[in-house]
Design a protein around this motif. Structure first.
Motif, mmCIF file in Angstrom:
data_model
loop_
_atom_site.group_PDB
_atom_site.id
_atom_site.type_symbol
_atom_site.label_atom_id
_atom_site.label_comp_id
_atom_site.label_asym_id
_atom_site.label_seq_id
_atom_site.Cartn_x
_atom_site.Cartn_y
_atom_site.Cartn_z
ATOM 1 N N VAL A 109 -45.451 -32.438 -35.094
ATOM 2 C CA VAL A 109 -46.276 -33.399 -35.837
ATOM 3 C C VAL A 109 -46.991 -32.702 -36.986
ATOM 4 O O VAL A 109 -47.010 -33.196 -38.122
ATOM 5 N N LEU A 110 -47.575 -31.535 -36.729
ATOM 6 C CA LEU A 110 -48.270 -30.803 -37.786
ATOM 7 C C LEU A 110 -47.321 -30.401 -38.902
ATOM 8 O O LEU A 110 -47.660 -30.514 -40.091
ATOM 9 N N CYS A 145 -59.642 -38.284 -27.857
ATOM 10 C CA CYS A 145 -60.433 -37.927 -26.673
ATOM 11 C C CYS A 145 -61.716 -38.745 -26.604
ATOM 12 O O CYS A 145 -62.151 -39.157 -25.518
ATOM 13 N N ALA A 146 -62.325 -38.981 -27.750
ATOM 14 C CA ALA A 146 -63.556 -39.778 -27.776
ATOM 15 C C ALA A 146 -63.310 -41.188 -27.271
ATOM 16 O O ALA A 146 -64.222 -41.831 -26.728
ATOM 17 N N ASP A 147 -62.082 -41.672 -27.417
ATOM 18 C CA ASP A 147 -61.736 -43.009 -26.943
ATOM 19 C C ASP A 147 -61.189 -43.002 -25.518
ATOM 20 O O ASP A 147 -60.733 -44.032 -25.020
ATOM 21 N N GLY A 148 -61.175 -41.827 -24.873
ATOM 22 C CA GLY A 148 -60.694 -41.746 -23.500
ATOM 23 C C GLY A 148 -59.205 -41.530 -23.363
ATOM 24 O O GLY A 148 -58.671 -41.602 -22.254
ATOM 25 N N ASP A 149 -58.505 -41.247 -24.469
ATOM 26 C CA ASP A 149 -57.055 -41.049 -24.425
ATOM 27 C C ASP A 149 -56.677 -39.576 -24.392
ATOM 28 O O ASP A 149 -55.550 -39.206 -24.740
ATOM 29 N N GLY A 150 -57.552 -38.729 -23.983
ATOM 30 C CA GLY A 150 -57.325 -37.303 -23.868
ATOM 31 C C GLY A 150 -58.576 -36.669 -23.302
ATOM 32 O O GLY A 150 -59.594 -37.361 -23.100
ATOM 33 N N PRO A 151 -58.525 -35.366 -23.001
ATOM 34 C CA PRO A 151 -57.449 -34.447 -23.356
ATOM 35 C C PRO A 151 -56.219 -34.505 -22.465
ATOM 36 O O PRO A 151 -55.132 -34.143 -22.895
ATOM 37 N N ALA A 152 -56.376 -34.924 -21.207
ATOM 38 C CA ALA A 152 -55.217 -34.967 -20.322
ATOM 39 C C ALA A 152 -54.335 -36.153 -20.671
ATOM 40 O O ALA A 152 -54.815 -37.277 -20.830
ATOM 41 N N CYS A 185 -52.600 -36.905 -23.349
ATOM 42 C CA CYS A 185 -52.406 -37.307 -24.746
ATOM 43 C C CYS A 185 -51.043 -36.802 -25.208
ATOM 44 O O CYS A 185 -50.688 -35.646 -24.977
ATOM 45 N N THR A 186 -50.258 -37.645 -25.844
ATOM 46 C CA THR A 186 -48.921 -37.249 -26.282
ATOM 47 C C THR A 186 -48.897 -37.007 -27.783
ATOM 48 O O THR A 186 -49.720 -37.534 -28.540
ATOM 49 N N ALA A 187 -47.937 -36.192 -28.188
ATOM 50 C CA ALA A 187 -47.824 -35.848 -29.606
ATOM 51 C C ALA A 187 -47.638 -37.081 -30.474
ATOM 52 O O ALA A 187 -48.187 -37.176 -31.582
ATOM 53 N N GLY A 188 -46.895 -38.052 -29.976
ATOM 54 C CA GLY A 188 -46.634 -39.250 -30.764
ATOM 55 C C GLY A 188 -47.855 -40.097 -31.032
ATOM 56 O O GLY A 188 -47.864 -40.926 -31.953
ATOM 57 N N GLU A 189 -48.914 -39.907 -30.247
ATOM 58 C CA GLU A 189 -50.146 -40.676 -30.462
ATOM 59 C C GLU A 189 -50.979 -40.138 -31.617
ATOM 60 O O GLU A 189 -51.888 -40.819 -32.096
ATOM 61 N N LEU A 190 -50.703 -38.927 -32.053
ATOM 62 C CA LEU A 190 -51.539 -38.317 -33.080
ATOM 63 C C LEU A 190 -51.386 -38.986 -34.438
ATOM 64 O O LEU A 190 -52.368 -39.225 -35.147
ATOM 65 N N ALA A 191 -50.156 -39.275 -34.837
ATOM 66 C CA ALA A 191 -49.925 -39.739 -36.209
ATOM 67 C C ALA A 191 -50.653 -41.047 -36.544
ATOM 68 O O ALA A 191 -51.270 -41.143 -37.613
ATOM 69 N N PRO A 192 -50.616 -42.077 -35.694
ATOM 70 C CA PRO A 192 -51.386 -43.282 -36.040
ATOM 71 C C PRO A 192 -52.881 -43.009 -36.190
ATOM 72 O O PRO A 192 -53.542 -43.603 -37.045
ATOM 73 N N ARG A 193 -53.415 -42.089 -35.383
ATOM 74 C CA ARG A 193 -54.830 -41.777 -35.493
ATOM 75 C C ARG A 193 -55.113 -40.986 -36.776
ATOM 76 O O ARG A 193 -56.157 -41.160 -37.408
ATOM 77 N N VAL A 194 -54.177 -40.138 -37.162
ATOM 78 C CA VAL A 194 -54.318 -39.433 -38.442
ATOM 79 C C VAL A 194 -54.386 -40.440 -39.586
ATOM 80 O O VAL A 194 -55.214 -40.317 -40.496
ATOM 81 N N ARG A 195 -53.514 -41.439 -39.562
ATOM 82 C CA ARG A 195 -53.527 -42.459 -40.610
ATOM 83 C C ARG A 195 -54.890 -43.143 -40.699
ATOM 84 O O ARG A 195 -55.429 -43.340 -41.790
#
Length: 530
Positions: A467-468, A501-508, A510-520
């Motif tokens: 993703v990075l 993580c602040a929304d409760g979707d991590g740290p445990a 959390c998948t790589a595919g979830e990062l990009a929408p949050r980056v947007r």
């Protein structure tokens, strides 16, 4: 207490509260630089001034905190860090706080002996016995050792470190003075894997230290604030130290002005064309993760060139991506390339990498492409000789292979490893890990090393590196300068993990595919809000 030095320091400390370093591109000073600054200040100030200011600033953190302090237990080491703690004890006692200082060994330096005399005159209870528990104290102060400790904590100091760390684990607050005792302030390592204090808060004096933001530093330091001790001018240009040699924290001020404008008259060509290359048999997910992330970072058009002969007709999740065999892409017509995710290390992959290195476009080199470079000196030489921009994204083991050392050597000196890679390969280096280090390529601008403060354990899962890679490629394709493209992507990558993580979707989990929408979302809400 009527000591004139302490009184003057107290008045100034109240007018200059500690600085929260979050989202500030603050300089990061190693021990040698700090010693220069201290020596310069000592020559121009009355005796004991710096210690008085440091102790006052530490006390102010407790007295002005949202968590009130009623009782504080204070660990006093044998050096000047112990003197800072004793001054803090005086101030807390004067404010009505119940304090107890534990000093297992007598302080040695002149400044610290001055502080000890003040504490005795103020009636601070000082003992030598180390208790089994700190129950009843809502705050504890770690004043054992500062930046100069070069050996593991042992004996009574290891026992106190364990006591303070347990106090923090039980939900109380522990404030470390300057750095958590046992932490190497230059590297973020713990000497010989020995004991170290795990604090909830750290007040660091004069300037921030690299080790607070790398390796074990973030886990041990907790929330960090900076008390400049009124030496702001010295922080800008310490004697004999060129400004571009001072590392700094990554922050939006370093890259926001370089983000592409999203004008109303824009079209897809305005934001560039990226090609993501990789995906040998069985590893097609890696380039797709990278390409999807690039899509969410605003690149105009994105091709995915796969080495696998069985190219799917489209990506069902994002049919906007254009999938094809790597051999049918017109790579020279792209704005930027990202190569390596899921690429494999066979001869065919090596040939593709050699062809890409000859192109006059910015490239991001990741994953298997880095391992190919490490095993083929001719490929590495070709990369180092490129005229177009190159960004490489190694994790510590990949960096070690490129440098011909082991991963432990890289981790012992992450700043030095990133600097050596940048010089050797003439590339912007993104050395991944806790406290990702970004180093500029050889060029006249002398960009300093940058340490990224965002991110957390949610990134410790497969695919986040892909993703990075795609994110950096997207910003490079949008014609951001390579160094700023790397800063932007690394910052947002970590910030997305924090937001999830602040929304409760991590740290445990959390998948790589979830990062990009949050980056947007972060990209648009923080940088494109009109």
């Amino acid at each position: 207490m009527t000591d004139p030095v302490l009184s003057a320091a107290g008045r100034s400390a109240r007018t200059a509260p500690p600085i929260d370093a979050r989202d500030r591109a603050v300089p990061l000073y190693d021990v040698a630089s700090l010693r220069q600054i201290e020596a310069q200040a000592t020559r121009s100030l009355p005796a004991h001034t710096l210690m008085a200011r440091a102790g006052r600033a530490a006390a102010a953190v407790l007295l002005d905190n949202e968590v009130p302090v009623h009782a504080a237990w204070i660990a006093v080491g044998p050096g000047n860090n112990g003197g800072d703690a004793l001054v803090a004890a005086c101030e807390l006692r004067r404010a009505g706080v119940r304090v107890h200082a534990c000093m297992p060994r007598e302080v040695v330096p002149d400044d610290a002996r001055w502080a000890l005399q003040l504490a005795r005159e103020a009636g601070v209870p000082i003992g030598t016995t180390i208790p089994d528990t700190l129950q009843g104290f809502d705050w504890a102060l770690d004043g054992l050792f500062g930046i100069g400790l070069g050996r593991p904590l042992d004996g009574e100091f290891a026992r106190i470190a364990a006591l303070l760390s347990e106090h923090a684990r039980q939900g109380a607050r522990v404030l470390a003075l300057d750095v958590p005792s046992g932490l190497d302030s230059d590297t973020g390592n713990v000497a010989h894997d020995g004991a170290a204090v795990r604090a909830t808060d750290t007040i660091t004096f004069i300037g921030a230290k690299p080790g607070l933001y790398m390796a074990h530093g973030p886990d041990l330091a907790g929330r960090v604030c900076i008390a400049p001790l009124e030496l702001t001018a010295a922080l800008t240009t310490p004697a004999g130290l060129p400004p571009f040699d001072v590392p700094r924290l990554n922050a939006p001020t370093l890259f926001a002005s370089r983000l592409p404008e999203r004008a109303l008259a824009s079209h897809k060509g305005t934001f560039g064309t990226l090609a993501v290359l990789g995906g040998a048999t069985g590893m097609g997910g890696a380039p797709l993760l990278a390409a999807r992330a690039a899509l969410y970072c605003g690149a105009g058009k994105i091709h995915v060139g796969l080495l696998d002969d069985g190219v799917p007709p489209y990506d069902p999740v994002h049919p906007e991506l254009m999938l094809s065999s790597i051999h049918t892409l017109a790579l020279g017509a792209t704005s930027a390339l990202a190569i390596g995710p899921g690429m494999g290390r066979d001869e065919r992959a090596a040939r593709v990498l050699a062809d890409v290195l000859s192109l006059n476009v910015p490239i991001v080199v990741d994953a298997d492409a880095l391992n190919l470079l490490a095993h083929d000196a001719s490929l590495a030489a070709r990369l180092a000789g490129r005229q177009a921009a190159t960004i490489i994204t190694p994790h510590p083991l990949e960096a070690a292979r490129l440098l011909g050392v082991d991963a432990a050597s890289v981790q012992r000196d992450r700043l030095g490893a990133a600097r050596r890679l940048a010089e050797r390969l003439n590339a912007v280096v993104v050395l991944k890990g806790n406290g990702t280090v970004i180093a500029g390529a050889r060029d006249p601008s002398h960009r300093p090393l940058t340490i990224n403060p965002t991110g957390n354990a949610a990134l410790a899962t497969g695919g986040t590196g892909d993703v990075l890679c795609g994110m950096i490629g997207a910003f490079a394709a949008q014609r951001m300068p390579p160094y700023e493209a790397a800063l932007t992507a690394v910052y947002l990558h970590g910030a997305a993990a924090e937001s999830l993580c602040a929304d409760g979707d991590g740290p445990a989990g959390c998948t790589a595919g979830e990062l990009a929408p949050r980056v947007r979302r972060l990209l648009n809400t923080r940088f494109y809000t009109r």
